[in-house]
Design an enzyme around this catalytic site. Structure first.
Site, PDB file in Angstrom:
ATOM      1  N   ARG A 118       0.861  -1.178   0.000  1.00 35.34           N
ATOM      2  CA  ARG A 118       0.000   0.000   0.000  1.00 35.34           C
ATOM      3  C   ARG A 118       0.899   1.230   0.000  1.00 35.34           C
ATOM      4  O   ARG A 118       1.801   1.334   0.807  1.00 35.34           O
ATOM      5  CB  ARG A 118      -0.886  -0.033   1.246  1.00 35.34           C
ATOM      6  CG  ARG A 118      -1.860   1.060   1.352  1.00 35.34           C
ATOM      7  CD  ARG A 118      -3.118   0.626   2.110  1.00 35.34           C
ATOM      8  NE  ARG A 118      -2.901   0.185   3.478  1.00 35.34           N
ATOM      9  CZ  ARG A 118      -2.501   0.977   4.469  1.00 35.34           C
ATOM     10  NH1 ARG A 118      -2.274   2.235   4.254  1.00 35.34           N
ATOM     11  NH2 ARG A 118      -2.324   0.501   5.682  1.00 35.34           N
TER      12      ARG A 118
ATOM     13  N   TYR B 271       0.228  -5.574  -5.861  1.00 34.62           N
ATOM     14  CA  TYR B 271       0.159  -6.165  -4.525  1.00 34.62           C
ATOM     15  C   TYR B 271      -0.873  -5.494  -3.616  1.00 34.62           C
ATOM     16  O   TYR B 271      -1.039  -4.271  -3.634  1.00 34.62           O
ATOM     17  CB  TYR B 271       1.547  -6.077  -3.888  1.00 34.62           C
ATOM     18  CG  TYR B 271       1.739  -6.942  -2.658  1.00 34.62           C
ATOM     19  CD1 TYR B 271       1.048  -8.138  -2.496  1.00 34.62           C
ATOM     20  CD2 TYR B 271       2.629  -6.572  -1.664  1.00 34.62           C
ATOM     21  CE1 TYR B 271       1.227  -8.929  -1.374  1.00 34.62           C
ATOM     22  CE2 TYR B 271       2.831  -7.360  -0.541  1.00 34.62           C
ATOM     23  CZ  TYR B 271       2.123  -8.540  -0.403  1.00 34.62           C
ATOM     24  OH  TYR B 271       2.309  -9.319   0.709  1.00 34.62           O
TER      25      TYR B 271
ATOM     26  N   LYS C   1      -9.483  -1.869   0.030  1.00 32.92           N
ATOM     27  CA  LYS C   1      -9.406  -0.502   0.555  1.00 32.92           C
ATOM     28  C   LYS C   1      -9.999   0.519  -0.433  1.00 32.92           C
ATOM     29  O   LYS C   1     -10.664   1.471  -0.025  1.00 32.92           O
ATOM     30  CB  LYS C   1      -7.958  -0.140   0.866  1.00 32.92           C
ATOM     31  CG  LYS C   1      -7.255  -1.112   1.796  1.00 32.92           C
ATOM     32  CD  LYS C   1      -7.926  -1.204   3.134  1.00 32.92           C
ATOM     33  CE  LYS C   1      -7.105  -2.062   4.093  1.00 32.92           C
ATOM     34  NZ  LYS C   1      -7.753  -2.158   5.405  1.00 32.92           N
TER      35      LYS C   1
ATOM     36  N   HIS D 275     -13.403   1.005   8.681  1.00 33.32           N
ATOM     37  CA  HIS D 275     -12.253   0.112   8.828  1.00 33.32           C
ATOM     38  C   HIS D 275     -12.404  -0.636  10.155  1.00 33.32           C
ATOM     39  O   HIS D 275     -11.712  -0.337  11.126  1.00 33.32           O
ATOM     40  CB  HIS D 275     -10.978   0.967   8.812  1.00 33.32           C
ATOM     41  CG  HIS D 275      -9.709   0.178   8.669  1.00 33.32           C
ATOM     42  ND1 HIS D 275      -8.494   0.646   9.127  1.00 33.32           N
ATOM     43  CD2 HIS D 275      -9.459  -1.027   8.112  1.00 33.32           C
ATOM     44  CE1 HIS D 275      -7.555  -0.245   8.848  1.00 33.32           C
ATOM     45  NE2 HIS D 275      -8.108  -1.264   8.236  1.00 33.32           N
TER      46      HIS D 275
ATOM     47  N   SER E 247      -4.187  -0.064  11.009  1.00 33.47           N
ATOM     48  CA  SER E 247      -3.553  -1.268  10.465  1.00 33.47           C
ATOM     49  C   SER E 247      -2.504  -1.799  11.444  1.00 33.47           C
ATOM     50  O   SER E 247      -1.829  -1.024  12.113  1.00 33.47           O
ATOM     51  CB  SER E 247      -2.868  -0.941   9.143  1.00 33.47           C
ATOM     52  OG  SER E 247      -3.784  -0.349   8.276  1.00 33.47           O
TER      53      SER E 247
ATOM     54  N   CYS F  47      -2.720  -3.423  14.266  1.00 36.77           N
ATOM     55  CA  CYS F  47      -2.955  -3.327  15.714  1.00 36.77           C
ATOM     56  C   CYS F  47      -3.667  -4.569  16.232  1.00 36.77           C
ATOM     57  O   CYS F  47      -4.117  -4.594  17.374  1.00 36.77           O
ATOM     58  CB  CYS F  47      -3.815  -2.112  16.047  1.00 36.77           C
ATOM     59  SG  CYS F  47      -2.933  -0.563  15.989  1.00 36.77           S
TER      60      CYS F  47
ATOM     61  N   ASP G   3     -11.774  -6.809   8.920  1.00 36.67           N
ATOM     62  CA  ASP G   3     -11.132  -5.578   8.435  1.00 36.67           C
ATOM     63  C   ASP G   3     -12.097  -4.446   8.071  1.00 36.67           C
ATOM     64  O   ASP G   3     -11.783  -3.294   8.297  1.00 36.67           O
ATOM     65  CB  ASP G   3     -10.265  -5.910   7.209  1.00 36.67           C
ATOM     66  CG  ASP G   3      -9.268  -4.802   6.869  1.00 36.67           C
ATOM     67  OD1 ASP G   3      -8.684  -4.226   7.807  1.00 36.67           O
ATOM     68  OD2 ASP G   3      -9.089  -4.495   5.677  1.00 36.67           O
TER      69      ASP G   3
ATOM     70  N   ARG H 168       2.117 -11.530   3.672  1.00 37.55           N
ATOM     71  CA  ARG H 168       0.678 -11.639   3.897  1.00 37.55           C
ATOM     72  C   ARG H 168       0.151 -13.012   3.540  1.00 37.55           C
ATOM     73  O   ARG H 168       0.735 -13.725   2.730  1.00 37.55           O
ATOM     74  CB  ARG H 168      -0.052 -10.640   2.967  1.00 37.55           C
ATOM     75  CG  ARG H 168       0.278  -9.187   3.207  1.00 37.55           C
ATOM     76  CD  ARG H 168      -0.442  -8.684   4.413  1.00 37.55           C
ATOM     77  NE  ARG H 168      -0.466  -7.233   4.476  1.00 37.55           N
ATOM     78  CZ  ARG H 168      -1.510  -6.533   4.947  1.00 37.55           C
ATOM     79  NH1 ARG H 168      -2.598  -7.158   5.347  1.00 37.55           N
ATOM     80  NH2 ARG H 168      -1.456  -5.236   5.016  1.00 37.55           N
TER      81      ARG H 168
END
Ligand code: OXD
Ligand code: MN
Length: 636
Positions: free
Chosen positions: A117, A266, A275, A295, A317, A319, A342, A419
């Site tokens: 990202r 990616y 997103k 989110h 992100s 956490c 998510d 990932r």
């Protein structure tokens, strides 16, 4: 080849300043259409029947094929057979390799220059800049939202997309975010020249021709993606991973419900349902239609008495959203089931006034490092089959490997961008209602972040408005996975900073407007699993023990008396009210304290942030919450 007459319907006149790539004038369109007709006539359709596509999809595909000039078109149907066919091809080419220890698990590596990202190259495109960003103070760069003008976008697109798929196949991916045809669901069609993206979209969304049946009376989000490396390729392709890192551009046109992504293959850059669509574009649709795209994870929590509550939680992100969504309670008799990890799409019901949430996704795209049988056994169980691992290491036995997979930590395989993509339905604790088109009723919303100092384990906000203010003040310590290096505490309002689809002040106003007579507003909480002692040790064990915090939250929802202590920032648990059975050594006083000095400093910092970043766009009720809280802190 015959052409659907609708394909020949002229486009509306080009509005000044809009992209020349989509808004073609009526005359030009006929000409182009002729070419399209001719080109498609010669263009092999490797799979699918172009004529069975709804006219508006035909037009979209034809237009973009004309622009990007692929060598053929492949209309995906989302079936297992299709996936096998593509996997076989990629294995043969060396891009994917099977992880032999599992069934149908594959591993691949990106070009290291392609990251999941890239915020600095992600843009929102609106005529009016202030539809995207807030009126920040003089000289202050907006932290939320990145604006580009339609004219500049035209230039950027014109220098990238013409001919960008030369020599490659253009895949057409019809997909639904949320159960197909559901009242909260939305349709997208993604064009891509990456077969890795096809495989990943099939895990992360619902790819099926059924979406065409529901397209009749609704529109779809147009997603255009290219790795940006037409053939013949003049540079060396690393790891069989074509990309064009120097030319990356991720652009959204919210009014047109359109996404253009170039140069990266990616993660959030290329799996456009996630997103780009489900947060940035969807939050715009949600504002227009009166719902929410957030989110947030969604979890169902059942107490020993059998009663179940649904909770949505927004964390920045990395956490631990996926970990919380699949929490294994350490308290006996409790059960957690996962609805989503998510993103949540939520809407108030006209019937009972409650907020109903769906998970628009169909898979988990989780951060691998740190995911283990100890930290998240349910995620590990989920990705035992039919999953794709990217940038993880492989053992000699054909197993995946990464840092934190076992207790022993080996550095060699650590990759901040590794990932897994795994089908949600394989999660052993996936909620039976996870695909209920109506969604599940949300009782509480939790905000949280990594806050090493000052912020108690949990507090309840005083009202919907105070909850919005608390969400607007969300901060978190940054991690290596983001572009922002170093360990500093950064603002991440509502955990949406990288995903804001429009002016953050208007977004806050939208949240405010959601509170209406007859609606049952969820209570809003803030949690912090990451507080540290003066010696730098975590004060709370986290993971499965977090159920103790949820227990307290549910007791509060039930109206149990005498378990809360009011503070300047909200209500924290009284020392006896948190169930600590079997848990030794928790320094509760330190964990729950609300230090005046810390919060006084924080109040100044937050005021500065909101004043300079949101400026005059900050809604008056939120400004009022800020002033009230500052006063309470100063009166401590
Ligand atoms: C994600 C993120 O990938 O938030 O979910 O970065
Ligand atoms: Mn996320």
């Amino acid at each position: 080849m015959s052409v659907d007459p609708n394909l020949l319907t002229p486009f509306k006149k080009t509005p000044a300043g809009e992209s020349s790539l989509r808004e073609i004038s009526a005359d030009a369109y006929y000409v182009i259409n002729e070419v399209v007709v001719k080109r498609l006539g010669h263009l092999p359709i490797y799979k699918g029947d172009f004529h069975l596509l709804p006219p508006k999809v035909q037009r979209f595909v034809a237009e973009k094929a004309e622009l990007m000039r692929p060598r053929g078109i492949y209309i995906c149907d989302g079936t297992e057979h299709e996936s096998e066919e593509i996997v076989d091809k990629l294995v043969e080419r060396g891009m994917l390799s099977p992880l032999k220890a599992y069934h149908n698990n594959y591993i691949c590596r990106t070009d290291p220059k392609d990251v999941a990202r890239v915020e600095s190259k992600t843009w929102m495109v609106t005529n009016d800049k202030y539809d995207t960003v807030c009126r920040t103070a003089e000289g202050v760069e907006p932290l939320m939202g990145h604006w580009m003008s339609p004219n500049d976008l035209s230039t950027e697109l014109d220098s990238r997309f013409p001919g960008c798929m030369a020599g490659r196949i253009m895949y057409v991916i019809p997909f639904s975010m949320g159960p197909v045809g559901g009242p909260l669901s939305k349709i997208g069609v993604q064009l891509t020249d990456s077969n890795y993206v096809v495989l990943s979209m099939r895990i992360m969304t619902r790819v099926t021709h059924e979406v065409f049946d529901v397209l009749g009376n609704s529109d779809f989000t147009r997603c255009i993606h290219s790795v940006g490396l037409p053939r013949p390729v003049k540079q060396r392709v690393i790891n069989h991973w074509p990309c064009n890192p120097d030319r990356v551009l991720i652009a959204h046109r919210p009014p047109e419900r359109e996404i253009w992504s170039f140069g990266s293959g990616y993660g959030g850059n290329s799996l456009l349902g996630k997103k780009c669509f489900a947060l940035r574009i969807a939050s715009n649709i949600a504002k227009d239609e009166g719902w929410m795209a957030e989110h947030m994870l969604i979890m169902g929590v059942t107490r020993p008495c059998g009663q179940e509550h649904f909770i949505a939680a927004a964390f920045p992100s990395a956490c631990g959203k996926t970990n919380l969504a699949m929490l294994e309670p350490t308290l006996p008799g409790w059960k957690v089931r996962c609805v989503g990890d998510d993103i949540a799409w939520m809407k108030f019901s006209k019937e009972d006034g409650r907020l109903y949430a769906i998970n628009p996704e169909a898979g988990f795209f989780g951060v691998a490092p740190g995911t283990s049988k100890k930290t998240n056994p349910m995620a590990v169980a989920t990705f035992q089959a039919n999953s794709i691992f990217t940038n993880v290491a492989e053992t000699a036995d054909g197993e995946y490997y990464w840092e934190g997979l076992e207790d022993e930590v080996k550095d060699k395989s650590y990759h901040p961008n590794s990932r897994f993509a795994a089908p949600a339905r394989q999660c052993p604790i996936i909620h039976p209602k996870w695909e209920d088109p109506q969604g599940v009723p949300i009782d509480a919303i939790i905000f949280g972040g990594r806050r090493p100092a000052g912020v108690p384990l949990v507090f309840e906000t005083n009202s919907w408005l105070h909850g919005i203010y608390t969400g607007a003040c969300l901060k978190s310590e940054t991690t290596a996975a983001a572009e922002h290096k170093g360990k500093s505490v950064m603002h991440d309002p509502m955990a949406m900073r990288p995903f804001m689809g429009y002016n953050f002040g208007k977004y806050l106003q939208h949240w405010i407007d959601l509170e209406q007579p007859g609606r049952i507003m969820p209570k809003i909480y803030h949690v912090n699993w990451f507080r540290k002692s003066a010696e730098g040790k975590f004060l709370w064990p986290g993971y499965g023990e977090n159920i103790r915090v949820i227990d307290w939250i549910i007791k509060r929802l039930d109206g149990v008396e005498g378990i809360g202590k009011e503070t300047a920032i909200g209500t924290v648990p009284t020392p006896e009210s948190l169930n600590l059975d079997g848990l030794d050594g928790v320094k509760l006083d330190e964990l729950m304290s609300v230090p005046k000095e810390y919060w006084a400093e924080d109040a100044v910092e937050v005021k500065n942030f909101l004043t300079t970043q949101v400026g005059e766009d900050l809604p008056a009720p939120i400004r009022n919450e800020m002033e009230q809280q500052e006063k309470r802190i100063n009166d401590m």
